[in-house]
Design a protein around this motif. Structure first.
Motif, PDB file in Angstrom:
ATOM      1  N   LYS A 164     129.196  26.229  41.830  1.00 24.10           N
ATOM      2  CA  LYS A 164     128.212  27.147  41.234  1.00 24.10           C
ATOM      3  C   LYS A 164     127.724  26.624  39.888  1.00 24.10           C
ATOM      4  O   LYS A 164     126.594  26.862  39.500  1.00 24.10           O
ATOM      5  N   LYS A 165     128.605  25.913  39.182  1.00 22.90           N
ATOM      6  CA  LYS A 165     128.260  25.358  37.865  1.00 22.90           C
ATOM      7  C   LYS A 165     127.633  23.975  37.964  1.00 22.90           C
ATOM      8  O   LYS A 165     127.390  23.335  36.945  1.00 22.90           O
ATOM      9  N   GLY A 166     127.400  23.490  39.200  1.00 21.21           N
ATOM     10  CA  GLY A 166     126.734  22.205  39.374  1.00 21.21           C
ATOM     11  C   GLY A 166     127.653  21.021  39.582  1.00 21.21           C
ATOM     12  O   GLY A 166     127.195  19.883  39.646  1.00 21.21           O
ATOM     13  N   TRP A 167     128.969  21.255  39.672  1.00 19.64           N
ATOM     14  CA  TRP A 167     129.903  20.155  39.891  1.00 19.64           C
ATOM     15  C   TRP A 167     129.790  19.650  41.318  1.00 19.64           C
ATOM     16  O   TRP A 167     129.463  20.397  42.242  1.00 19.64           O
ATOM     17  N   ILE A 168     130.074  18.351  41.492  1.00 20.45           N
ATOM     18  CA  ILE A 168     129.947  17.691  42.792  1.00 20.45           C
ATOM     19  C   ILE A 168     131.257  16.970  43.099  1.00 20.45           C
ATOM     20  O   ILE A 168     131.788  16.242  42.255  1.00 20.45           O
ATOM     21  N   LEU A 169     131.771  17.161  44.316  1.00 16.99           N
ATOM     22  CA  LEU A 169     132.937  16.422  44.804  1.00 16.99           C
ATOM     23  C   LEU A 169     132.414  15.381  45.775  1.00 16.99           C
ATOM     24  O   LEU A 169     131.765  15.713  46.763  1.00 16.99           O
ATOM     25  N   THR A 170     132.663  14.098  45.489  1.00 11.93           N
ATOM     26  CA  THR A 170     132.127  13.003  46.296  1.00 11.93           C
ATOM     27  C   THR A 170     133.218  11.978  46.568  1.00 11.93           C
ATOM     28  O   THR A 170     134.035  11.685  45.692  1.00 11.93           O
ATOM     29  N   LYS A 171     133.182  11.410  47.755  1.00 11.54           N
ATOM     30  CA  LYS A 171     134.120  10.349  48.097  1.00 11.54           C
ATOM     31  C   LYS A 171     133.502   9.009  47.691  1.00 11.54           C
ATOM     32  O   LYS A 171     132.421   8.655  48.145  1.00 11.54           O
ATOM     33  N   VAL A 172     134.192   8.278  46.818  1.00  8.59           N
ATOM     34  CA  VAL A 172     133.731   6.980  46.332  1.00  8.59           C
ATOM     35  C   VAL A 172     134.845   5.969  46.574  1.00  8.59           C
ATOM     36  O   VAL A 172     135.966   6.162  46.116  1.00  8.59           O
ATOM     37  N   ASN A 173     134.518   4.899  47.301  1.00  8.65           N
ATOM     38  CA  ASN A 173     135.505   3.863  47.629  1.00  8.65           C
ATOM     39  C   ASN A 173     136.771   4.456  48.258  1.00  8.65           C
ATOM     40  O   ASN A 173     137.882   4.033  47.960  1.00  8.65           O
ATOM     41  N   GLY A 174     136.598   5.463  49.104  1.00 11.13           N
ATOM     42  CA  GLY A 174     137.720   6.037  49.826  1.00 11.13           C
ATOM     43  C   GLY A 174     138.527   7.079  49.074  1.00 11.13           C
ATOM     44  O   GLY A 174     139.499   7.603  49.590  1.00 11.13           O
ATOM     45  N   GLU A 175     138.143   7.416  47.842  1.00 10.83           N
ATOM     46  CA  GLU A 175     138.859   8.412  47.037  1.00 10.83           C
ATOM     47  C   GLU A 175     137.894   9.511  46.612  1.00 10.83           C
ATOM     48  O   GLU A 175     136.743   9.232  46.275  1.00 10.83           O
ATOM     49  N   TYR A 176     138.382  10.759  46.609  1.00 10.20           N
ATOM     50  CA  TYR A 176     137.551  11.869  46.158  1.00 10.20           C
ATOM     51  C   TYR A 176     137.494  11.901  44.642  1.00 10.20           C
ATOM     52  O   TYR A 176     138.513  11.747  43.964  1.00 10.20           O
ATOM     53  N   LYS A 177     136.285  12.116  44.118  1.00  8.49           N
ATOM     54  CA  LYS A 177     136.055  12.171  42.680  1.00  8.49           C
ATOM     55  C   LYS A 177     135.263  13.426  42.348  1.00  8.49           C
ATOM     56  O   LYS A 177     134.408  13.867  43.121  1.00  8.49           O
ATOM     57  N   ASN A 178     135.520  14.014  41.174  1.00 10.56           N
ATOM     58  CA  ASN A 178     134.786  15.169  40.670  1.00 10.56           C
ATOM     59  C   ASN A 178     133.780  14.725  39.622  1.00 10.56           C
ATOM     60  O   ASN A 178     134.105  13.904  38.755  1.00 10.56           O
ATOM     61  N   PHE A 179     132.580  15.293  39.687  1.00 12.67           N
ATOM     62  CA  PHE A 179     131.545  14.992  38.700  1.00 12.67           C
ATOM     63  C   PHE A 179     130.893  16.287  38.251  1.00 12.67           C
ATOM     64  O   PHE A 179     130.634  17.177  39.062  1.00 12.67           O
ATOM     65  N   CYS A 180     130.580  16.388  36.969  1.00  9.75           N
ATOM     66  CA  CYS A 180     129.992  17.605  36.423  1.00  9.75           C
ATOM     67  C   CYS A 180     128.495  17.695  36.695  1.00  9.75           C
ATOM     68  O   CYS A 180     127.899  18.761  36.535  1.00  9.75           O
ATOM     69  N   SER A 181     127.881  16.591  37.135  1.00  9.50           N
ATOM     70  CA  SER A 181     126.440  16.598  37.407  1.00  9.50           C
ATOM     71  C   SER A 181     126.076  15.419  38.312  1.00  9.50           C
ATOM     72  O   SER A 181     126.869  14.496  38.495  1.00  9.50           O
ATOM     73  N   GLU A 182     124.852  15.473  38.836  1.00  6.99           N
ATOM     74  CA  GLU A 182     124.346  14.354  39.633  1.00  6.99           C
ATOM     75  C   GLU A 182     124.225  13.096  38.788  1.00  6.99           C
ATOM     76  O   GLU A 182     124.465  11.992  39.254  1.00  6.99           O
ATOM     77  N   THR A 183     123.842  13.274  37.530  1.00  6.61           N
ATOM     78  CA  THR A 183     123.694  12.135  36.624  1.00  6.61           C
ATOM     79  C   THR A 183     125.019  11.392  36.473  1.00  6.61           C
ATOM     80  O   THR A 183     125.064  10.167  36.576  1.00  6.61           O
ATOM     81  N   CYS A 184     126.107  12.140  36.254  1.00  7.58           N
ATOM     82  CA  CYS A 184     127.420  11.503  36.126  1.00  7.58           C
ATOM     83  C   CYS A 184     127.835  10.846  37.440  1.00  7.58           C
ATOM     84  O   CYS A 184     128.388   9.746  37.435  1.00  7.58           O
ATOM     85  N   ARG A 185     127.578  11.528  38.558  1.00  6.93           N
ATOM     86  CA  ARG A 185     127.935  10.947  39.854  1.00  6.93           C
ATOM     87  C   ARG A 185     127.226   9.617  40.058  1.00  6.93           C
ATOM     88  O   ARG A 185     127.837   8.612  40.407  1.00  6.93           O
ATOM     89  N   ASN A 186     125.922   9.594  39.832  1.00  5.33           N
ATOM     90  CA  ASN A 186     125.135   8.372  40.035  1.00  5.33           C
ATOM     91  C   ASN A 186     125.578   7.260  39.091  1.00  5.33           C
ATOM     92  O   ASN A 186     125.688   6.100  39.499  1.00  5.33           O
ATOM     93  N   LYS A 187     125.848   7.598  37.842  1.00  4.25           N
ATOM     94  CA  LYS A 187     126.299   6.605  36.866  1.00  4.25           C
ATOM     95  C   LYS A 187     127.647   6.005  37.286  1.00  4.25           C
ATOM     96  O   LYS A 187     127.842   4.786  37.240  1.00  4.25           O
ATOM     97  N   TYR A 188     128.580   6.848  37.754  1.00  3.52           N
ATOM     98  CA  TYR A 188     129.890   6.378  38.191  1.00  3.52           C
ATOM     99  C   TYR A 188     129.768   5.474  39.410  1.00  3.52           C
ATOM    100  O   TYR A 188     130.398   4.422  39.474  1.00  3.52           O
TER     101      TYR A 188
END
Length: 76
Positions: A46-70
């Protein structure tokens, strides 16, 4: 996924979720009867956080910008 449990009593404390890019934190209280990580994930989404699997591991990001940068910095 970056989640830590910080205890300050007998099965009481805070669940701490942190962004894997900028390290921003969100905290949720829990006790022995109420440690609902699914509820925490819903609240984070609800606050815009995203859970994404990167290189086989789940990662938390506070925004799309952080996800893309990571992803740009940590994948081929």
């Amino acid at each position: 996924m970056s989640r830590d449990l910080e205890f300050d009593g007998w099965w009481e404390g805070e669940a701490v979720y942190s962004c894997d890019c900028c390290h921003k934190e969100e905290r949720f209280r829990f006790d022995s009867e109420n440690i609902d990580s699914k509820l925490h994930q819903r609240e984070l989404r609800k606050k815009g956080w995203i859970l994404t699997k990167v290189n086989g591991e789940y990662k938390n990001f506070c925004s799309e910008t952080c996800r893309n940068k990571y992803i740009r910095a940590n994948t081929f």
